[in-house]
Enzyme design. Structure first.
Site, PDB file in Angstrom:
ATOM      1  N   LYS A  22       0.843  -1.213   0.000  1.00 35.66           N
ATOM      2  CA  LYS A  22       0.000   0.000   0.000  1.00 35.66           C
ATOM      3  C   LYS A  22       0.875   1.259   0.000  1.00 35.66           C
ATOM      4  O   LYS A  22       0.631   2.192  -0.765  1.00 35.66           O
ATOM      5  CB  LYS A  22      -0.899  -0.013   1.249  1.00 35.66           C
ATOM      6  CG  LYS A  22      -1.600   1.292   1.518  1.00 35.66           C
ATOM      7  CD  LYS A  22      -2.420   1.248   2.776  1.00 35.66           C
ATOM      8  CE  LYS A  22      -1.678   1.552   4.057  1.00 35.66           C
ATOM      9  NZ  LYS A  22      -1.329   2.953   4.285  1.00 35.66           N
ATOM     10  N   CYS A 116      -4.165  12.892  13.275  1.00 36.13           N
ATOM     11  CA  CYS A 116      -4.790  11.585  13.125  1.00 36.13           C
ATOM     12  C   CYS A 116      -4.566  10.838  14.413  1.00 36.13           C
ATOM     13  O   CYS A 116      -3.881  11.315  15.312  1.00 36.13           O
ATOM     14  CB  CYS A 116      -4.239  10.826  11.929  1.00 36.13           C
ATOM     15  SG  CYS A 116      -2.618  10.174  12.201  1.00 36.13           S
ATOM     16  N   ASP A 307       5.456   0.860  11.898  1.00 38.00           N
ATOM     17  CA  ASP A 307       4.251   0.162  11.435  1.00 38.00           C
ATOM     18  C   ASP A 307       4.201  -1.300  11.898  1.00 38.00           C
ATOM     19  O   ASP A 307       3.209  -1.988  11.644  1.00 38.00           O
ATOM     20  CB  ASP A 307       4.144   0.223   9.897  1.00 38.00           C
ATOM     21  CG  ASP A 307       3.749   1.611   9.415  1.00 38.00           C
ATOM     22  OD1 ASP A 307       3.382   2.452  10.245  1.00 38.00           O
ATOM     23  OD2 ASP A 307       3.805   1.849   8.189  1.00 38.00           O
TER      24      ASP A 307
HETATM   25  C1  UD1 Z   1       4.708   7.103   6.259  1.00 35.12           C
HETATM   26  C2  UD1 Z   1       3.874   5.845   6.141  1.00 35.12           C
HETATM   27  C3  UD1 Z   1       3.431   5.358   7.511  1.00 35.12           C
HETATM   28  C4  UD1 Z   1       4.642   5.186   8.429  1.00 35.12           C
HETATM   29  C5  UD1 Z   1       5.498   6.448   8.445  1.00 35.12           C
HETATM   30  C6  UD1 Z   1       6.802   6.281   9.214  1.00 35.12           C
HETATM   31  C7  UD1 Z   1       2.790   6.051   3.991  1.00 35.12           C
HETATM   32  C8  UD1 Z   1       1.550   6.296   3.229  1.00 35.12           C
HETATM   33  N1  UD1 Z   1       2.722   6.157   5.329  1.00 35.12           N
HETATM   34  O1  UD1 Z   1       3.898   8.113   6.847  1.00 35.12           O
HETATM   35  O2  UD1 Z   1       2.749   4.114   7.368  1.00 35.12           O
HETATM   36  O3  UD1 Z   1       4.197   4.922   9.750  1.00 35.12           O
HETATM   37  O4  UD1 Z   1       5.850   6.834   7.088  1.00 35.12           O
HETATM   38  O5  UD1 Z   1       7.535   5.216   8.693  1.00 35.12           O
HETATM   39  O6  UD1 Z   1       3.829   5.728   3.434  1.00 35.12           O
HETATM   40  N2  UD1 Z   1       6.908  15.031  10.312  1.00 35.12           N
HETATM   41  C9  UD1 Z   1       6.988  16.364  10.622  1.00 35.12           C
HETATM   42  N3  UD1 Z   1       6.761  17.276   9.607  1.00 35.12           N
HETATM   43  C10 UD1 Z   1       6.462  16.890   8.331  1.00 35.12           C
HETATM   44  C11 UD1 Z   1       6.401  15.524   8.035  1.00 35.12           C
HETATM   45  C12 UD1 Z   1       6.628  14.600   9.053  1.00 35.12           C
HETATM   46  O7  UD1 Z   1       7.249  16.751  11.766  1.00 35.12           O
HETATM   47  O8  UD1 Z   1       6.277  17.766   7.466  1.00 35.12           O
HETATM   48  C13 UD1 Z   1       7.148  14.029  11.387  1.00 35.12           C
HETATM   49  C14 UD1 Z   1       5.919  13.141  11.681  1.00 35.12           C
HETATM   50  O9  UD1 Z   1       5.013  13.773  12.559  1.00 35.12           O
HETATM   51  C15 UD1 Z   1       6.554  11.897  12.258  1.00 35.12           C
HETATM   52  C16 UD1 Z   1       7.881  11.807  11.478  1.00 35.12           C
HETATM   53  O10 UD1 Z   1       8.111  13.102  10.939  1.00 35.12           O
HETATM   54  O11 UD1 Z   1       6.853  12.101  13.622  1.00 35.12           O
HETATM   55  C17 UD1 Z   1       7.861  10.789  10.366  1.00 35.12           C
HETATM   56  O12 UD1 Z   1       6.727  11.022   9.548  1.00 35.12           O
HETATM   57  P1  UD1 Z   1       6.699  10.648   7.992  1.00 35.12           P
HETATM   58  O13 UD1 Z   1       7.899   9.833   7.690  1.00 35.12           O
HETATM   59  O14 UD1 Z   1       6.482  11.889   7.210  1.00 35.12           O
HETATM   60  O15 UD1 Z   1       5.407   9.722   7.916  1.00 35.12           O
HETATM   61  P2  UD1 Z   1       4.347   9.649   6.744  1.00 35.12           P
HETATM   62  O16 UD1 Z   1       5.004   9.894   5.442  1.00 35.12           O
HETATM   63  O17 UD1 Z   1       3.149  10.464   7.109  1.00 35.12           O
END
Ligand code: UD1
Length: 422
Positions: A22, A116, A307
């Site tokens: 996914k 979320c 995850d």
């Molecule tokens: C993706 C995955 C999710 C997984 C996560 C971490 C998808 C669709 N989802 O989520 O299943 O759990 O990676 O492996 O691939 N953050 C910030 N600012 C931002 C972006 C992120 O502070 O602009 C922080 C988040 O709050 C979190 C960390 O960075 O604490 C990692 O998040 P991120 O790697 O961006 O997760 P997703 O891409 O949302």
């Protein structure tokens, strides 16, 4: 609403075929916006999140011909550049259309995804990086409004924090930008590798794939022509089935899997006493009747994945001794703890660390799924609980697990989907 009824205690055996990932499919579907020609994607998982993102493409004006595992997508006819709240609120990953829409059309509006269940999950890093590439961004009425009328420009982006979605958005934006973009502190997940390979196969020069520094030479706005993409196997689904073998003390074989992508989970299960037969695309788990406790910290790939944290907690809850589990990526990703404790686990939570004292057995109870991976931890626990467990709110599971009850039933589990009586 559907719920799952699981009667615990059945041994599992046989083979399970792992579906497409996914989290690889979502950015790849978003990347199709970078093209105005037809793109074919195969090995898509048959899950709700994929249908949601494909629906968003049709709402933008693209055409999608989708039959469970294959989609033919043509975004030559996109006429709207607005990703509306109704879709983005259903699935945070819709934010992945921001980079490609802006890169191809020079403007877009994408609803803010908001928080979320597992934490705040801001998108500040995505926005800051796009601004470095020359985008003008404002937040108004709950929407990110982004403009780059003269196109995006290559830039040097240093992510303060490793972000999977942020890296994906910027890789896609950079593919059509003018000049060279360098991403420092990029995420290295296999899903990002596949996205980069898809874009590279379309003629864009990308260096450093799979490393924390990516260099992308953009096409100055020229849309891409993609080859057919076969989505890689889902490493989280695979890890979940390995945990199903470990917790039920059953030997099962996973097929169509990439063992290299789930090394962290295999290592932890080995340290708990399980052993494995591994080929290029299959894994057989030989369980241990005497599970040892485990200490783990969630961290970016290739470290132990957040995850898989909930599923390992379910397994550790039945180990002989005390395990420590630290969640470093999301501040609120422990909602399964109270539900596992309802099933008889003995887990104590302090901040981002859970102390898990192994118990002899779980006892069936009514429990509630709270997010995607938390739900699968409850399924794992129910597979071994004494009696019949009901798991409600399983729409979370349907977002990310392809035919979970079908696959588990085929392995011998007593699991049925039922409809709530009104
Ligand atoms: C993706 C995955 C999710 C997984 C996560 C971490 C998808 C669709 N989802 O989520 O299943 O759990 O990676 O492996 O691939 N953050 C910030 N600012 C931002 C972006 C992120 O502070 O602009 C922080 C988040 O709050 C979190 C960390 O960075 O604490 C990692 O998040 P991120 O790697 O961006 O997760 P997703 O891409 O949302």
């Amino acid at each position: 609403m559907d719920y799952l009824e699981i009667t615990g205690g059945k041994k599992l055996s046989g083979t399970v075929t792992i579906s497409g990932a996914k989290n690889a499919a979502l950015p790849i579907i978003a990347a199709t916006i970078l093209s105005d020609k037809e793109v074919t994607l195969t090995n898509l998982p048959n899950v709700v999140d994929i249908r949601t993102l494909l629906k968003l493409l049709t709402m933008l004006g693209g055409t999608v011909d989708h039959d469970n595992t294959t989609a033919h997508i043509n975004n030559g006819s996109i006429s709207s550049h607005k990703a509306v709240y109704e879709i983005v609120s259903q699935m945070r990953a819709s934010i992945l259309v921001l980079g490609p829409l802006l890169a191809r059309f020079g403007e877009c509006e994408v609803s803010l995804p908001g928080g979320c269940a597992i934490g705040q999950r801001p998108i500040d890093l995505h926005l800051k990086a796009l601004e470095s590439m020359g985008a003008h961004i404002e937040i108004k009425g709950g929407y990110v409004r982004a403009e780059a009328p003269d196109g995006l420009k290559g830039a040097k982006i240093i992510f303060d924090k490793i972000t999977v979605g942020g890296t994906e958005n910027i890789v896609m934006a950079a593919a059509l930008a003018k000049g060279t973009t360098t991403i420092i502190n990029a995420a290295k997940e296999p899903e990002i590798v596949q996205l980069c390979e898809m874009i590279m196969d379309a003629g864009v020069k990308i260096e450093g794939i799979g490393s924390s520094e990516l260099t992308i030479e953009g096409t100055s706005g020229k849309p891409l022509k993609f080859k057919t993409v076969e989505i890689i196997p889902d490493r989280i689904e695979a890890g979940t089935y390995l945990c199903a073998g470990a917790i039920t003390s059953s030997s099962i074989t996973l097929e169509k899997v990439d063992p290299g992508h789930i090394r962290a989970s295999i290592d932890k299960l080995e340290s708990m006493g399980c052993s494995f037969d591994i080929t290029d695309d299959s894994i057989t788990i030989h369980p241990s009747d005497d599970l040892k406790p485990v200490n783990l910290i969630t961290i970016e790939y290739p470290g132990f994945p957040t995850d898989m944290q909930a599923q390992f907690m379910a397994v550790a809850a039945l180990a002989k001794g005390e395990s420590l589990i630290e969640e470093r990526l999301f501040e609120n990703r422990f909602m399964h703890v109270s539900e596992l404790n309802r099933l008889g686990a003995d887990i104590w939570l302090k901040g981002s660390i859970a102390a898990v004292k192994g118990v002899e057995t779980f006892n069936a109870a009514d429990v509630m799924a709270t997010d995607l991976r938390a739900s699968s931890a409850l399924v794992l626990a129910a597979l071994v609980a004494d009696g019949t467990t009901h798991i409600r709110r399983i729409y979370h599971l349907d977002r990310g697990y392809d035919d979970l009850e079908g696959k588990l039933s085929a392995l011998g589990a007593d699991i049925v989907r039922k409809k709530e009586e009104r």
